[in-house]
Scaffold this motif. Structure first.
Motif, PDB file in Angstrom:
ATOM      1  N   UNK A  55       0.804  -1.094   0.093  1.00  0.00           N
ATOM      2  CA  UNK A  55       0.247  -0.190   0.101  1.00  0.00           C
ATOM      3  C   UNK A  55       0.853   1.288   0.059  1.00  0.00           C
ATOM      4  N   UNK A  56       1.834   1.290   0.897  1.00  0.00           N
ATOM      5  CA  UNK A  56       2.850   2.415   0.961  1.00  0.00           C
ATOM      6  C   UNK A  56       3.355   2.582  -0.567  1.00  0.00           C
TER       7      UNK A  56
ATOM      8  N   UNK B   8       2.552   7.382   6.136  1.00  0.00           N
ATOM      9  CA  UNK B   8       1.271   7.638   5.730  1.00  0.00           C
ATOM     10  C   UNK B   8       0.728   9.018   5.695  1.00  0.00           C
ATOM     11  N   UNK B   9       1.184   9.701   6.887  1.00  0.00           N
ATOM     12  CA  UNK B   9       0.805  11.270   7.240  1.00  0.00           C
ATOM     13  C   UNK B   9       1.310  12.076   6.090  1.00  0.00           C
TER      14      UNK B   9
ATOM     15  N   UNK C 156      -8.700   5.352  -1.655  1.00  0.00           N
ATOM     16  CA  UNK C 156      -9.160   4.037  -1.466  1.00  0.00           C
ATOM     17  C   UNK C 156      -8.249   3.386  -0.515  1.00  0.00           C
ATOM     18  N   UNK C 157      -6.623   3.593  -0.876  1.00  0.00           N
ATOM     19  CA  UNK C 157      -5.970   2.781   0.062  1.00  0.00           C
ATOM     20  C   UNK C 157      -5.757   3.575   1.391  1.00  0.00           C
ATOM     21  N   UNK C 158      -5.731   4.998   1.416  1.00  0.00           N
ATOM     22  CA  UNK C 158      -5.769   5.508   2.667  1.00  0.00           C
ATOM     23  C   UNK C 158      -6.813   5.293   3.767  1.00  0.00           C
ATOM     24  N   UNK C 159      -8.138   4.997   3.208  1.00  0.00           N
ATOM     25  CA  UNK C 159      -9.291   4.539   3.939  1.00  0.00           C
ATOM     26  C   UNK C 159      -9.112   3.169   4.405  1.00  0.00           C
ATOM     27  N   UNK C 160      -8.392   2.418   3.608  1.00  0.00           N
ATOM     28  CA  UNK C 160      -8.176   0.936   4.084  1.00  0.00           C
ATOM     29  C   UNK C 160      -7.271   0.725   5.136  1.00  0.00           C
TER      30      UNK C 160
END
Length: 374
Positions: free
Chosen positions: A149-150, A200-201, A181-185
């Motif tokens: 994801x990253x 992520x931030x 979408x990836x951020x919400x997951x």
């Protein structure tokens, strides 16, 4: 003497067998009428029967039968006693064999119990190891998914930047949509971890900067397209509101655009209607009020029908309902202007006033005729 011997033998047999003997002793006692036809049984009441004997020959016969019966009993007893040794030997052999079998069975049972207990312990140990491996595998898969994801988020950021530089708004919107979408997951800090959450931030802040830039560009280009009445360009930029998660704004903007188009068309038709009214007073063609209203209704219906896909893309069935409601308000407004012009053209207000006045006069006249003044 014979009678006494018979009585003693009968008493001995009766006292040794308080219950009925397995073998019935039958004898014949000759009664007074026919002494040779009576039969004697060793049963309850036998002593009374013996005491009642008076015939010597019957007593002698009963004595011989009793002695014979006693000999048979002794022979049977001897036969039974002769089998005792054999029975004792077989019982001893059976007890010995049963004990050995029981010992063997007990040993096998103990061995089986130990084997089952060992198997259960081994199964429990293996099950624990399997659970540990499954948990470790889940954590490893989760970690790999976060790493992917990253990496994917980094690709989305790079792709959005390149797309913005090349003014490829569709590609930039798709990259931003994938990132969101990836951020919400993977946005739960308890699951991601502190280090990954910091990464992520940083990625989220950078992506939202590109997202805001893209939104401003879309709004600017959409405003220009609306002013120029470029329908294809308007549809192109309105579709980009959905991947940017600002569907409601896109819906309201697109519906306002449709209203402007309807207003523009209705104004042209209304101006043509006014010109027709002016020319009709000079002997021109009669104005088509029905045609103007029909064109207004048709334009609204076509606006909803031809743009149903984009309305549904933005807010689903609610988007279509909102568009119909907004356009209906415009229809009421423009339709009212046309009806007012029609009323003025046909002078319906004056005709209605004259009809009302004429009706009142008739009522007064009829009332006077029915009730003459005395």
């Amino acid at each position: 003497m014979a009678t006494l011997a018979v009585m003693r033998a009968a008493a001995t047999m009766a006292s040794s067998s308080p219950q009925q003997s397995p073998r019935s002793l039958q004898t014949q006692n000759q009664e007074a009428s026919d002494p040779s036809s009576s039969t004697l049984h060793f049963a309850p009441g036998m002593l009374d029967h013996i005491r009642g004997l008076t015939d010597l020959s019957a007593m002698t016969r009963l004595l011989h039968e009793t002695i014979a019966y006693q000999r048979d009993i002794e022979a049977d007893m001897e036969a039974l006693f002769s089998q005792r040794h054999d029975l004792d030997r077989k019982i001893s052999s059976l007890l010995l064999t049963s004990g050995e079998v029981i010992e063997i069975v007990k040993d096998d049972s103990d061995q089986m119990l130990a084997s089952v207990a060992s198997t259960c312990q081994l199964a429990e140990h293996v099950s624990g190891k399997v659970r540990e491996l499954d948990s470790a595998q889940s954590r490893a898969q989760m970690t790999l998914a976060h790493i992917d994801a990253i990496v994917e988020r980094s690709n989305c950021i790079d792709g959005a930047k390149q797309a913005l530089d090349s003014l490829d708004y569709e590609s930039a919107a798709r990259f931003i949509q994938t990132f969101l979408h990836l951020d919400a997951q993977y946005s739960n800090p308890a699951v991601v971890g502190e280090g990954k959450e910091q990464t992520n931030s940083e990625q989220r802040a950078q992506l939202f900067e590109y997202k805001e830039k893209l939104e401003n560009l879309i709004r600017k280009n959409l405003t220009s397209a609306i002013e120029e009445r470029d329908h294809q360009t308007v549809v192109r930029f309105v579709k980009l509101f959905s991947p940017l998660t600002i569907e409601e704004e896109g819906l309201q903007t697109f519906v306002n655009y449709l209203r402007k188009v309807i207003v523009s068309r209705a104004k042209e038709e209304f101006d043509g209607l006014v010109d027709a009214i002016e020319h009709f007073t000079s002997g021109g063609i009669a104005p088509d009020f029905v045609g103007v209203l029909g064109t207004l209704f048709k334009d609204i219906a076509l606006a909803v029908q031809e743009n149903e896909e984009i309305l549904r893309l933005l807010c689903g069935e609610d988007g279509i309902l909102h568009a119909v409601r907004e356009l209906q308000q415009e229809c009421d407004s423009r339709g009212t202007l046309v009806l007012k012009r029609y009323i003025d053209f046909r002078k319906l207000g004056r005709l209605a006033k004259e009809c009302s006045t004429h009706t009142n006069k008739n009522i007064i006249t009829v009332g006077n005729a029915d009730n003459p003044d005395p």
